[in-house]
Enzyme design. Sequence first.
Site, short mmCIF file in Angstrom:
data_model
loop_
_atom_site.label_atom_id
_atom_site.label_comp_id
_atom_site.label_asym_id
_atom_site.label_seq_id
_atom_site.Cartn_x
_atom_site.Cartn_y
_atom_site.Cartn_z
N GLY A 16 0.75 -1.17 -0.22
CA GLY A 16 0.00 0.06 0.13
C GLY A 16 0.85 1.26 0.07
N THR A 41 -1.48 -1.19 -7.94
CA THR A 41 -0.81 -0.62 -9.22
C THR A 41 0.45 -0.83 -8.89
OG1 THR A 41 -2.76 0.91 -8.99
CG2 THR A 41 -1.23 1.27 -10.43
N LYS A 83 -6.48 0.75 1.89
CA LYS A 83 -7.88 1.41 2.39
C LYS A 83 -8.72 0.43 3.16
CE LYS A 83 -11.95 2.94 -0.44
NZ LYS A 83 -12.59 2.53 -1.60
N ALA A 84 -9.30 0.99 4.22
CA ALA A 84 -10.04 0.19 5.07
C ALA A 84 -11.33 -0.78 4.47
CB ALA A 84 -10.42 0.72 6.47
N SER A 136 -1.77 6.92 14.18
CA SER A 136 -2.11 8.27 14.10
C SER A 136 -1.04 9.07 13.93
CB SER A 136 -2.86 8.24 15.35
OG SER A 136 -3.23 9.88 15.39
N GLY A 138 -1.37 11.16 10.97
CA GLY A 138 -1.31 11.68 9.60
C GLY A 138 0.22 11.79 8.73
N LYS A 191 -7.93 3.16 18.91
CA LYS A 191 -7.61 4.18 17.72
C LYS A 191 -9.04 4.91 17.67
CE LYS A 191 -5.80 6.49 14.51
NZ LYS A 191 -6.38 6.60 13.22
N HIS A 194 -9.62 7.45 20.47
CA HIS A 194 -8.72 8.38 20.15
C HIS A 194 -9.14 9.54 19.13
CE1 HIS A 194 -5.91 10.34 17.24
NE2 HIS A 194 -5.25 10.56 18.29
N ASN A 195 -9.94 8.80 18.20
CA ASN A 195 -10.47 9.92 17.05
C ASN A 195 -11.62 10.50 17.68
OD1 ASN A 195 -8.53 8.62 15.60
ND2 ASN A 195 -9.64 8.41 13.60
N GLU A 198 -10.62 13.11 19.83
CA GLU A 198 -10.20 14.15 18.95
C GLU A 198 -11.39 15.03 18.46
OE1 GLU A 198 -7.64 12.49 15.57
OE2 GLU A 198 -9.07 13.91 14.29
N ARG A 453 -42.25 4.19 34.39
CA ARG A 453 -42.14 3.04 33.56
C ARG A 453 -42.92 2.06 34.26
NH1 ARG A 453 -37.43 0.47 33.81
NH2 ARG A 453 -37.51 -0.55 31.78
N HIS A 459 -42.84 -2.06 34.76
CA HIS A 459 -41.79 -2.44 34.60
C HIS A 459 -40.92 -2.79 35.92
CE1 HIS A 459 -41.70 -2.09 30.30
NE2 HIS A 459 -41.97 -1.08 30.15
P1 NBP Z 1 -5.72 5.02 1.02
O1 NBP Z 1 -6.71 4.96 2.25
O2 NBP Z 1 -6.06 6.08 -0.11
O3 NBP Z 1 -5.29 3.76 0.32
C1 NBP Z 1 -4.61 3.66 -0.74
C2 NBP Z 1 -4.07 2.17 -0.91
O4 NBP Z 1 -5.16 1.30 -0.84
C3 NBP Z 1 -3.28 2.13 -1.97
O5 NBP Z 1 -2.29 1.12 -2.05
C4 NBP Z 1 -4.25 1.71 -3.21
O6 NBP Z 1 -4.05 0.96 -4.36
C5 NBP Z 1 -5.06 0.49 -2.29
N1 NBP Z 1 -6.40 0.16 -2.67
C6 NBP Z 1 -7.63 0.92 -2.84
BR1 NBP Z 1 -7.68 2.93 -2.37
N2 NBP Z 1 -8.66 0.49 -3.48
C7 NBP Z 1 -8.14 -0.74 -3.62
C8 NBP Z 1 -8.65 -2.23 -4.23
N3 NBP Z 1 -9.95 -2.22 -4.39
N4 NBP Z 1 -7.96 -2.98 -4.05
C9 NBP Z 1 -6.60 -3.05 -3.66
N5 NBP Z 1 -6.01 -2.01 -3.35
C10 NBP Z 1 -6.78 -0.92 -3.25
O7 NBP Z 1 -4.22 5.42 1.47
P2 NBP Z 1 -3.62 6.25 2.92
O8 NBP Z 1 -4.37 7.73 3.04
O9 NBP Z 1 -2.35 6.07 2.83
O10 NBP Z 1 -4.34 5.57 4.15
C11 NBP Z 1 -3.97 4.16 4.20
C12 NBP Z 1 -4.77 3.55 5.59
O11 NBP Z 1 -4.37 4.35 6.35
C13 NBP Z 1 -5.96 3.72 5.52
O12 NBP Z 1 -6.80 2.70 6.12
C14 NBP Z 1 -6.36 5.16 6.12
O13 NBP Z 1 -7.80 5.16 6.70
C15 NBP Z 1 -5.31 4.94 7.29
N6 NBP Z 1 -4.78 6.14 7.81
C16 NBP Z 1 -4.62 7.19 7.17
C17 NBP Z 1 -4.29 8.52 7.72
C18 NBP Z 1 -4.08 9.59 6.69
O14 NBP Z 1 -3.64 10.69 7.14
N7 NBP Z 1 -4.24 9.64 5.37
C19 NBP Z 1 -4.03 8.63 9.04
C20 NBP Z 1 -4.05 7.48 9.74
C21 NBP Z 1 -4.62 6.29 9.14
P3 NBP Z 1 -3.61 1.69 -5.68
O15 NBP Z 1 -2.50 2.50 -5.43
O16 NBP Z 1 -3.63 0.75 -6.62
O17 NBP Z 1 -4.91 2.79 -5.86
#
Ligand code: NBP
Length: 490
Positions: A16, A41, A83-84, A136, A138, A191, A194-195, A198, A453, A459
């Site tokens: 990822g 990709t 992506k989650a 956490s 970013g 986590k 935490h959010n 936040e 109640r 109740h």
């Molecule tokens: P994203 O949440 O945008 O995920 C990007 C990655 O997921 C890429 O590798 C992408 O591959 C892959 N992906 C997606 Br999108 N759809 C897919 C699919 N259908 N099949 C396979 N791979 C897929 O990236 P991020 O912002 O770096 O976050 C990563 C994780 O960390 C997430 O769960 C996010 O919630 C969490 N998080 C993010 C932050 C932040 O500040 N951004 C902070 C804390 C936690 P590709 O390149 O081929 O599209």
Amino acid sequence: MEQSDKNQTADIGLIGLAVMGQNLVLNMADNGFTVAVFNRTVSKVDDFLNDAAKGYENVLGGHSIEEFIALLKRPRKVMLMVKAGNVVDQFIDLVLPHLEQGDLIIDGGNSHFPDTTRRTKHLAEKGILYIGTGVSGGEEGARRGPSIMPGGNPKAWPLVKDIFQAIAAKTPDGDACCDWVGEEGAGHYIKMVHNGIEYGDMQLICEAYQLMKDGLGMTPDEMHHVFAEWNTGELDSYLIEITRDILQFKDEDGTPLVENILDTAGQKGTGKWTGISALDLGVPVTLIGEAVFSRCLSAMKDERVQASKLLTGPKAAFSGDKTAFVEDIRRALLASKIVSYAQGYMLMREAAQEMGWHLNFGGIALMWRGGCIIRSVFLGKIKAAFDKNPSLTNLLLDDYFREVTGRCQDSWRRVVAQSVTMGIPVPAFATALTFFDGYRSERLPANLLQAQRDYFGAHTYERINKPRGEFFHTNWTGTGGKTSASTYQV
Ligand code: NBP
């Protein structure tokens, strides 16, 4: 394609390569670990190696799952930063055939905790270890030191402890903001809380801002100085610090940018999940709830614009000592924040009991002390409270926090009363104070509620002069029967 063992040099593999994944890889590499990388990709693997990771000999690219796995030392550690949701399950299915007993999969995304619990159990049946970890801070945190909250299969922790604690943020005392949280989905649960916290902290700051702006007529520059001052004391924290900077930031035309931003808040769902979990577990996490609903109300912009023309209220006007009131707001913010964290800890305690997790409450405060969005001096006090008494029932009962709420209480009441009089909404300040008053009440009006109640639904109720667990029903009207409804708990 089988590769010889000499190629298996990577301490960990990461799938990822978006913003979080890339920065975590560079952080690991800077700390001396060899990291293999892969991405759906595949072209992004070489893009990364030739750009951000250029010159890093300890970052290795895999162009297929087979090639990626073959780069990993045994037991293999595969971290997903994708992506989650379903994507995590898809990648687990993809790597699983290439792993063997004792290997480890780590999900570092923002997964919902029940999914992590499900995955931990499912993989344990196959002999594969699993960690679901909150990360956490970013992009910047991932690169320079995030807060990391791992939970899952406890046998997995020794495998990644050194890597995670090396890359994590450090407290001013040098402790890593990463420790084992607990079993199954505990890491992602923490986590999520935490959010939620936040959300609460941000809402409290926004209420302080609106009171100073609309109640006291202060300019963003004046408020910038107030937040700068606040950031040197008990409220010293990342969110106060960025608010200070935001208030000073000018738009292209020289006006304060913050005043040119539309007042509709977005949200990604973790605050809502916290609220849902609190309702499910029956824990009064009122401040986070108000923070989530405040975002919802803000999003109803068109309707609010309409309503503002039809519904009248007092015109905000403050006639007292403004400097003294700013100090009252600071104290109200601090006391409300204590309530919010107390509620968050109540929720985690209940979740631990319900799910059978062994949570380390002081360790959680330590993990949040640095690296993450809610990092603050204040969390050091929470850590100290749990160090002093690991089985502390409620933060509000700790000596330090009792002293602060006692000291801030008059100010807190003045702020809520004044806001109500001026017609300025302060849902988080008010709910915190109301919770505080409820929590410290020996007797609440639930006796009347139980009577109601029993009146309409038979109740039943318990009596103050009888042992707990003995239930009574009264025929209130003289016309009902003697039959009571079966008792139930929600
Ligand atoms: P994203 O949440 O945008 O995920 C990007 C990655 O997921 C890429 O590798 C992408 O591959 C892959 N992906 C997606 Br999108 N759809 C897919 C699919 N259908 N099949 C396979 N791979 C897929 O990236 P991020 O912002 O770096 O976050 C990563 C994780 O960390 C997430 O769960 C996010 O919630 C969490 N998080 C993010 C932050 C932040 O500040 N951004 C902070 C804390 C936690 P590709 O390149 O081929 O599209």
